[in-house]
Write an enzyme that holds these catalytic residues in place. Structure first.
Site, PDB file in Angstrom:
ATOM      1  N   HIS A 154       9.359  -3.551   3.393  1.00 34.65           N
ATOM      2  CA  HIS A 154       9.005  -3.766   1.982  1.00 34.65           C
ATOM      3  C   HIS A 154      10.254  -4.042   1.152  1.00 34.65           C
ATOM      4  CE1 HIS A 154       5.652  -0.924   3.246  1.00 34.65           C
ATOM      5  NE2 HIS A 154       4.976  -1.975   2.804  1.00 34.65           N
ATOM      6  N   GLN A 158      -2.855 -12.255   7.753  1.00 29.15           N
ATOM      7  CA  GLN A 158      -3.048 -12.003   6.316  1.00 29.15           C
ATOM      8  C   GLN A 158      -2.321 -13.057   5.481  1.00 29.15           C
ATOM      9  OE1 GLN A 158      -2.836  -7.985   4.341  1.00 29.15           O
ATOM     10  NE2 GLN A 158      -0.783  -8.607   3.837  1.00 29.15           N
ATOM     11  N   GLN A 211     -10.437  -2.559   2.007  1.00 30.02           N
ATOM     12  CA  GLN A 211      -9.962  -3.298   3.186  1.00 30.02           C
ATOM     13  C   GLN A 211      -9.932  -2.419   4.439  1.00 30.02           C
ATOM     14  OE1 GLN A 211      -5.947  -4.099   1.298  1.00 30.02           O
ATOM     15  NE2 GLN A 211      -5.252  -3.871   3.395  1.00 30.02           N
ATOM     16  N   SER A 265       4.220   0.867   8.197  1.00 28.14           N
ATOM     17  CA  SER A 265       3.938   2.221   7.699  1.00 28.14           C
ATOM     18  C   SER A 265       3.206   3.029   8.759  1.00 28.14           C
ATOM     19  CB  SER A 265       3.090   2.138   6.430  1.00 28.14           C
ATOM     20  OG  SER A 265       3.750   1.332   5.486  1.00 28.14           O
ATOM     21  N   ARG A 266       2.509   2.356   9.663  1.00 30.20           N
ATOM     22  CA  ARG A 266       1.732   3.070  10.678  1.00 30.20           C
ATOM     23  C   ARG A 266       2.601   3.564  11.845  1.00 30.20           C
ATOM     24  NH1 ARG A 266      -2.555  -0.712   8.949  1.00 30.20           N
ATOM     25  NH2 ARG A 266      -4.284   0.558   8.183  1.00 30.20           N
ATOM     26  N   MET A 315       0.850  -1.193   0.000  1.00 26.55           N
ATOM     27  CA  MET A 315       0.000   0.000   0.000  1.00 26.55           C
ATOM     28  C   MET A 315       0.888   1.246   0.000  1.00 26.55           C
ATOM     29  SD  MET A 315      -3.462  -0.905   1.995  1.00 26.55           S
ATOM     30  CE  MET A 315      -2.890  -0.656   3.663  1.00 26.55           C
TER      31      MET A 315
END
Ligand code: PAF
Length: 285
Positions: free
Chosen positions: A36, A159, A60, A192-193, A29
């Site tokens: 990543h 996931q 999502q 990323s959060r 994302m």
């Protein structure tokens, strides 16, 4: 090469397939970080061509989640990906993926719905419909890119397990390659959060790895009873840590464990302020 259109990606893929080249896909994302990059490296090292998708997938996100404010850094992501050896950065718009006026309700869109047993627990409990959105977009990406290999991080372990299940159940002709969690120097799992954390919360965020490492040490010292292992977490928790779950589950089918063994994954989610963080550890080895 940055591409926004499905047809452009398909054309390139067709060319590559004709030449008999293998294709790796890294779905993301965006807001790329070292986690990543480790997936990208694995793909670049093992496949002839690597495609990454950068798409903040609206279906999502649950109502009230961070869809609008999710970091979008496409220029930086493209530079980073290309310098890491990526051949195509595929960054579609929601309209490209879901149609003009993108009507996202399941009255109008064909969804891929993974089994309830896998989605009614852990993150799926508070994020109802999240994994339907993930499986739907991942399936679309698989159909568009037709990769031989697709790379997913173990950070989002539920996931990963659900996507493996989908690939098996739907006979999707590719191999899922799991990639280990990448951590900051102090042990915080990359996400990323993490950008949402203020300096104080950033320190508090270490509670996740503290709890997991302590559980693993206790397990290695001979404690196998899950209730006893769970108890060991409480000495790390403060009032600023809102523990959402700490669960011991099977690494293949997410069945709950009463007695921990080498097939056990310990899953944790903690909310610090408004930021929800997840992490996990395998008790194998
Ligand atoms: O893990 C993610 O970043 C997303 O869930 C994914 C797999 C790219 C699907 O949107």
């Amino acid at each position: 090469m940055l591409l926004h259109k499905i047809a452009e990606v398909r054309e390139k893929v067709k060319e590559w397939k004709k030449q008999g080249l293998t294709i790796g896909l890294v779905p993301t994302m965006g807001a790329l970080h070292k986690g990543h990059l480790s997936l990208i490296k694995k793909s670049v090292d093992n496949c002839d061509k690597t495609v990454i998708s950068v798409f903040v997938n609206p279906i999502q996100f649950c109502p009230g989640e961070d869809f609008e404010k999710y970091p979008r850094t496409l220029d930086a992501d493209t530079k980073l990906a290309e310098s890491a050896g990526v051949d195509i950065v595929f960054a579609p718009t929601p309209a490209e993926m879901y149609g003009e006026g993108h009507i996202l309700s399941n009255d109008f869109l064909t969804y891929v719905v993974p089994p309830f047993f896998y989605t009614d627990k852990l993150c799926g409990k508070s994020r109802v419909g999240h994994f339907d959105g993930v499986c739907t977009v991942v399936n679309k990406l698989f159909n568009i890119v037709q990769p031989d290999y697709a790379f997913f991080g173990e950070k989002d372990r539920q996931q990963l397990i659900i996507i493996k299940k989908m690939v098996k159940d739907l006979n999707i002709p590719l191999e899922i390659i799991p990639c280990p969690i990448v951590r900051e120097d102090d042990g915080l799992a990359m996400s990323s959060r993490n950008k949402y954390l203020n300096p104080e919360q950033r320190k508090e965020a270490l509670v996740l790895k503290d709890i997991l490492l302590n559980i693993k040490a206790c397990y290695n010292s001979g404690i196998k009873d899950v209730e006893a292992l769970t108890e060991t977490a409480y000495k790390f928790l403060k009032s600023c840590h809102n523990l959402e779950y700490l669960e011991f589950r099977d690494k293949n089918d997410l069945e709950l464990k009463k007695v921990a063994d080498k097939d056990t994954i310990v899953f944790i989610a903690v909310k610090i302020g408004e930021v929800r963080l997840i992490d996990n550890i395998s008790l194998d080895s």
